[in-house]
Design an enzyme around this catalytic site. Structure first.
Site, PDB file in Angstrom:
ATOM      1  CG  ASP A   1      -3.280   9.024   7.353  1.00  0.00           C
ATOM      2  OD1 ASP A   1      -3.229   7.804   7.632  1.00  0.00           O
ATOM      3  OD2 ASP A   1      -3.498   9.453   6.210  1.00  0.00           O
TER       4      ASP A   1
ATOM      5  CD  GLU B   1      -2.649   1.340   2.578  1.00  0.00           C
ATOM      6  OE1 GLU B   1      -2.698   0.350   3.342  1.00  0.00           O
ATOM      7  OE2 GLU B   1      -3.218   2.413   2.810  1.00  0.00           O
TER       8      GLU B   1
END
Lengths: 267, 434
Positions: free
Chosen positions: A67, A56
């Site tokens: 995030d 990824e």
């Protein structure tokens, strides 16, 4: 649900199936493109790919609200070094020349809109990207993105969370063509103290009623032990911040990847 | 004061204003947004909720705020009559309190004991901290390190009110980053936390809910102007836009009228050092369509989708996007958005202060400047209402600094009025940050 599988979806499903056949959950390490520098990134990605079933790659973004601080700092560093949308896809294209494992790109939607959804998908297809992970795009928000991805052979991955209602789980699961990404906790990405399975088994049981794709679990998986716990219940294990922390701390990424990959073996 | 919350034809069931708006957020938040939407829809028609809100707006905030004919400003402009909608008269000093009290009531109703907020200039943070203190809720306010420096007094107010102010040092350390952090907190603590969002931005239903709570401004103008001028609609309404909550509050009650009955609606965007300079916060004039903080809108972002840091003399307008309903108004021609620079805003601030004895917030000063230009254009028959969204107390230290710089040029006038109001802000600043 698309009637025929895209090239990207087929390759992803095959990678999960291979791991399954070997008694493992698929190991899916994450790395921010262009981190720690655009020059050093390929070697880091090679190290991860030496162990990975799927890689990824995070597209660095200025405002990554899903995030935590680790990945945000990595993004800031990558952006400061000149790695943005097009450069990310070029970096993935270069990895594609050397590796056969599927590569998925995690991106917030704004870079897709800025480049233009069709142009973005064309560039991603050219680079050999197999799928997209879209952390701020619930599947009922913008059907066009998923359709354009499919047109360009890309699989899409949406996310479910512990707060997802059964109706949401069903909607998200049915929209995924690559794999379903189950977020282990309420919160943002990043290694946590005391991360445990918690709500994950119940969430996966619900998801499996609807998903026709493999299910990977991420957020808070940081080492061999936590990976091992998750591998018992999930089809894939995503580990991100731990690798960025390792690079920042000067640790050996390949060794950490090997250790966590070993943790993905089922008992 | 009785209260009915308005019903507007936008957004659609999916939270879209035309193509703008929506819910571009992590899946974790979608159930919380659904829950909020349901709770809001129920509260909206519940007499108990509406009565309590009405009571607080009257007795606590001090509504209705005045609609004041600024005669000396009007004379100076030499054209249309300029009225000021005095949101600066509200308790806590700005329109923000209207929305914060309403959302805090909703939080309590939903059983959430912890509220979070983001703030730029500090007005929304102070209003959130005030509402939380009043209702006995735990309050955490995210604020960029840069804004904490610029708005020390408001930081101290929030702390005095019992709120925890969390300094944000990620990204550009300003409002957009404080908003990112507030959303991250909400994603993490979504089950027991209510996010009091301060503007008409963010994922649905926030832009609609904040608009509805701020519509009290325009609804009051209709009644007040009827008394003063014998008509409910002026020729033009001018309001500053960052995210756009004070502007939507005064625009929306007029925006969906048939075009013939609709006043000109004009939003003044912060053009900073000029839209061509690249140092501005003018999202309509200088941005393009993108997604930030959960909503599709006009946005300052580069060709590859990275957010471009905004700039404005006013921390409250220093935001790279503009609410989706404003985007819809702009695209459909319901409202116009004009850029006003830092220097022009400073001129507007001095003008209003000298002529009317009202020190406006730097945000509102953008609207004042444009209203004077517009008054000349409309001529003496015209009537303009300016939304004076907030008072300038929070800005006097910054204004003093800017005018001190300007005073070095010979044509500059000495800013007695401003410097006497400032009363040595530096010692206070040290005290707060110590």
């Amino acid at each position: 649900m698309t009637a025929t599988l895209t090239r990207g979806a087929e390759r992803l499903h095959a990678a999960f199936a291979r791991a399954q056949a070997e008694g493992r959950a698929a190991f899916i390490p994450f790395m921010t493109a262009g981190y720690p520098t655009a020059e050093a990134f390929p070697a880091v990605a090679d190290a991860l790919l030496s162990q990975a079933d799927i890689l990824e790659v995070g597209l660095p973004y200025s405002d990554p609200l899903g995030d935590g601080p680790t990945i945000q700092r990595a993004s800031e560093q990558a952006l400061a070094g000149g790695t943005s949308t097009r450069r990310t896809l070029e970096l993935v294209g270069a990895l594609r020349q050397r590796h056969d494992q599927p590569i998925v790109v995690m991106t917030y939607v704004n870079p897709i809109y800025a480049v233009g959804p069709r142009e973005f998908m064309r560039l991603a297809q050219e680079a050999g990207v197999d799928g997209l992970i879209l952390p701020d795009l619930p599947p009922d928000q913008d059907i066009e993105i998923a359709d354009l991805a499919a047109e360009h052979g890309l699989a899409v991955t949406f996310l479910i969370a512990p707060t997802s209602t059964p109706e949401r789980v069903r909607l998200v699961a049915e929209a995924c063509t690559g794999f379903l990404y189950a977020v282990s906790v309420t919160g943002v990405t990043g290694a946590r103290e005391g991360a445990a399975l918690g709500e994950v088994p119940a969430m996966l049981a619900l998801a499996r009623q609807h998903a026709r794709v493999p299910i990977a679990v991420g957020f808070g998986v940081k080492d061999r032990q936590t990976a091992h716990q998750v591998a018992q219940v999930a089809d894939g294990v995503v580990v991100g911040s731990a690798f960025i922390n390792a690079i920042a701390g000067g640790q050996d990424v390949a060794a950490l990847a090997a250790d966590i990959a070993a943790g993905c073996r089922r008992d | 004061m009785s209260l009915t919350l308005p019903t507007y034809p936008q957004p659609d069931a999916r939270g879209r204003y035309g193509r703008f708006g929506g819910r571009y957020v992590p899946e974790t938040l979608i159930p919380a947004l659904d829950e909020l939407e349901q709770a809001y829809n129920a509260a909206k028609t519940d007499p108990e909720f509406l009565n309590e809100l009405a009571r607080l707006l009257t007795d606590f905030v001090g509504r209705p705020s005045g609609l004041y004919l600024a005669q000396r400003l009007t004379d100076h402009a030499g054209g249309a009559k300029i009225y000021l909608k005095r949101e600066d008269q509200n308790y806590t000093g700005a329109h923000k309190i209207n929305n914060c009290l309403a959302q805090a009531l909703l939080a309590r109703r939903m059983g959430k004991r912890r509220v979070i907020a983001e703030t730029g200039a500090g007005q929304h943070g102070v209003a959130s901290a005030t509402a939380a203190a009043l209702l006995g809720l735990e309050c955490i306010v995210y604020m960029g390190a840069e804004d904490i420096r610029r708005q020390a007094m408001n930081v101290f107010r929030m702390k005095l009110l019992g709120a925890e102010v969390r300094e944000v040092t990620s990204g550009t350390s300003t409002l957009k980053d404080a908003t990112n952090e507030a959303i991250r907190d909400w994603v993490t603590n979504v089950r027991d936390t209510f996010y009091i969002l301060g503007s008409v931005v963010g994922p649905h239903p926030y832009p609609a809910m904040v608009r509805d709570f701020q519509s009290v401004i325009g609804e009051e103008v209709k009644v007040q102007l009827q008394d003063l001028e014998g008509r409910a609609a002026p020729d033009a309404i001018v309001a500053c836009v960052g995210g756009g909550s004070n502007a939507i509050g005064i625009f929306a009650p007029y925006a969906y009228l048939p075009p013939a009955q609709r006043p000109r609606l004009i939003g003044t965007e912060a053009a900073g050092e000029g839209v061509d300079s690249g140092k501005h916060a003018a999202s309509v004039a200088g941005g393009r369509i993108g997604v930030l903080h959960g909503s599709l809108m006009y946005l300052l972002n580069d060709a590859e989708g990275q957010i471009v840091p905004p700039h404005s003399i006013s921390a409250g307008l220093d935001y790279p996007g503009i609410g989706p309903e404003h985007c819809y108004y702009s695209e459909t021609g319901v409202a116009e958005y004009v850029p006003v620079t830092d220097a022009q805003a400073l001129e507007g601030l001095q003008l209003l202060t000298r002529l009317e004895g009202i020190i406006p917030a730097l945000e509102s000063a953008h609207a004042i400047y444009h209203a004077v230009q517009l008054a000349r254009e409309l001529g003496p028959e015209g009537v303009i209402v300016v939304n004076l969204s907030g008072r300038g107390d929070k800005d006097v230290a910054e204004v003093m600094r800017l005018l001190d710089l300007e005073a070095q040029s010979p044509e500059a006038q000495s800013p007695e009025a401003l410097s006497s109001a400032a009363q040595s802000p530096e010692p206070q600043r040290e005290e707060v940050t110590a």
